[in-house]
Design an enzyme around this catalytic site. Structure first.
Site, PDB file in Angstrom:
ATOM      1  N   GLY A   1     -19.338  37.237   1.979  1.00 12.52           N
ATOM      2  CA  GLY A   1     -19.459  36.733   0.607  1.00 12.52           C
ATOM      3  C   GLY A   1     -18.151  36.820  -0.166  1.00 12.52           C
TER       4      GLY A   1
ATOM      5  N   GLY B   1     -20.446  37.540   9.203  1.00 12.00           N
ATOM      6  CA  GLY B   1     -21.092  38.341  10.239  1.00 12.00           C
ATOM      7  C   GLY B   1     -21.547  37.554  11.455  1.00 12.00           C
TER       8      GLY B   1
ATOM      9  CE  LYS C   1     -29.807  29.860   0.658  1.00 12.53           C
ATOM     10  NZ  LYS C   1     -29.958  30.789  -0.461  1.00 12.53           N
TER      11      LYS C   1
ATOM     12  NE  ARG D   1     -17.859  44.758   6.335  1.00  9.48           N
ATOM     13  CZ  ARG D   1     -19.032  44.436   5.827  1.00  9.48           C
ATOM     14  NH1 ARG D   1     -19.953  45.376   5.623  1.00  9.48           N
ATOM     15  NH2 ARG D   1     -19.318  43.185   5.523  1.00  9.48           N
TER      16      ARG D   1
END
Length: 402
Positions: free
Chosen positions: A382, A359, A201, A38
């Site tokens: 996300g 990640g 998920k 980042r």
């Protein structure tokens, strides 16, 4: 992208750029950064402004202090690292709002950089607080959002702060992320297109499957995400992870009936390594994915699945990957994820375009030392998933000039 201004639309000479970055980087116990992606991706934006003799004020969060200042979550540890990265000295301010901060900003000279303290030391940052955003707005002339990874958050520095600026834009990092993700969503990429989705998920990625299934050639579903599909399709999954959600179950049935039976785009593991407990030293065996015995849980791809998935990746021209194929943090269940990382790297070497985000996926690439051999690493987990649901992120919406 038409209505979104970028930093190329402004000249920063004698201006103070208030840049929202995401320097919430992973660190070890010695405060050494374990993944600086980042920060590295933010360098072109900072260099452009410095080269035009602008001034820079950096805004970021770090960790989850919940509005309580904490030495262990201070951004101060970044100063020596940023100095090495930017090849420029970076000043630090012990707060992010208030008179002392405004004074430090007013004393900035052209070409200087000031990093402010953790935004989340103020609970107002996570509350879309107008007053907090207004106080931040006093610190610059041009607002720049270069924090893609938090642009799905409804936070003061992301959605409210831009309202106080006539001049606002996105940085180069944000621009790249939007361009690559839009490219994928358009389906206008080289075929065959392969999408790999893993992780625990299914609820966070079901909408992405619905979007991609219309144009992708192969959607490979592994990790914990595979088991709801297998169970709903009549298979036995033992004690494997299964997210109970009636709405999601209905969507899975719709996907299997409406799309999968029609064009056979979805691909699942053939065999899995199962364990009798959730630990690295558990007893294991290899079984077909739809015949997992009671008391056993699937924790990694089996050898046939690895070969099956890697063969598909090998013939792909465009590849997107998010989410591990098993419990890769346990060494004994990491082979599936690591094999996928290698296969994507090899396909990229042969000319395929690869986009990897999240990640865990990036961590597995790093395990294999091949993170720099991928076409593009997305900085957002996300935020990337929200974008791929065909949603405009709140942070992008706040920049649009009407």
């Amino acid at each position: 992208m038409k209505n979104i201004k970028t930093i190329n639309d402004f000249n920063f000479k004698n201006k103070t750029a208030l840049i929202r970055v995401d320097f919430n980087v992973p660190i070890n116990n010695a405060y050494q950064i374990t993944d600086d992606t980042r920060i590295s991706y933010s360098i072109p934006t900072i260099q452009k402004i410095i080269s035009e003799k602008g001034k820079i004020v950096l805004l970021s969060h770090f960790g989850r202090p919940k509005g309580i200042p904490s030495k262990i979550l201070s951004l101060k540890f970044l100063i020596p690292f940023l100095y090495k990265k930017f090849k420029l000295s970076v000043n630090f301010c012990e707060n992010c709002i208030g008179e002392s901060v405004e004074k430090k900003v007013s004393n900035l000279k052209n070409g200087e950089i000031l990093l402010l303290e953790n935004l989340r030391f103020h609970k107002e940052e996570e509350e879309e607080n107008e007053n907090f955003a207004f106080n931040l707005s006093k610190l610059g002339n041009i607002y720049v959002n270069d924090a893609f990874s938090v642009s799905h958050r409804f936070h003061s520095s992301i959605t409210i702060l831009p309202k106080f600026f006539k001049k606002k834009c996105i940085g180069f990092l944000m621009e790249k992320e939007i361009q690559f993700l839009n490219k994928f969503l358009s389906g206008k990429v080289k075929k065959p297109i392969t999408i790999l989705l893993g992780g625990a998920k299914v609820s966070s990625k079901i909408k992405i499957i619905e979007n991609f299934i219309k144009f992708a050639n192969y959607i490979l579903i592994g990790g914990g995400m595979a088991y709801p599909f297998i169970k709903i399709n009549g298979g036995k999954i033992g004690n494997s992870i299964f997210e109970k959600n009636k709405k999601i179950e209905k969507t899975i049935i719709k996907i299997l009936d409406k799309y999968h039976k029609k064009n056979g785009t979805l691909f699942f593991p053939k065999d899995v390594i199962v364990a009798d407990s959730f630990k690295n030293t558990a007893n294991t065996k290899i079984v077909p994915i739809n015949s997992i015995p009671y008391g056993w849980m699937g924790l990694d791809l089996g050898p046939n699945s690895i070969k099956y998935f890697c063969n598909i990746i090998e013939k792909s021209k465009t590849i997107f990957w998010n989410g591990p194929m098993g419990v890769f943090e346990f060494h004994n269940f990491s082979l599936g994820t690591r094999s996928i990382a290698k296969a994507i790297t090899n396909a990229t070497k042969k000319g395929a375009f690869s986009l990897v985000g999240g990640g865990d996926s990036i961590a597995s690439l790093k395990m294999e030392g091949c993170e720099k051999k991928i076409s593009y690493l997305s900085t957002g987990g996300g935020a990337m998933l929200e974008s791929l649901k065909n949603k405009m992120l709140p942070g992008i919406k706040a920049i649009i000039h009407k």
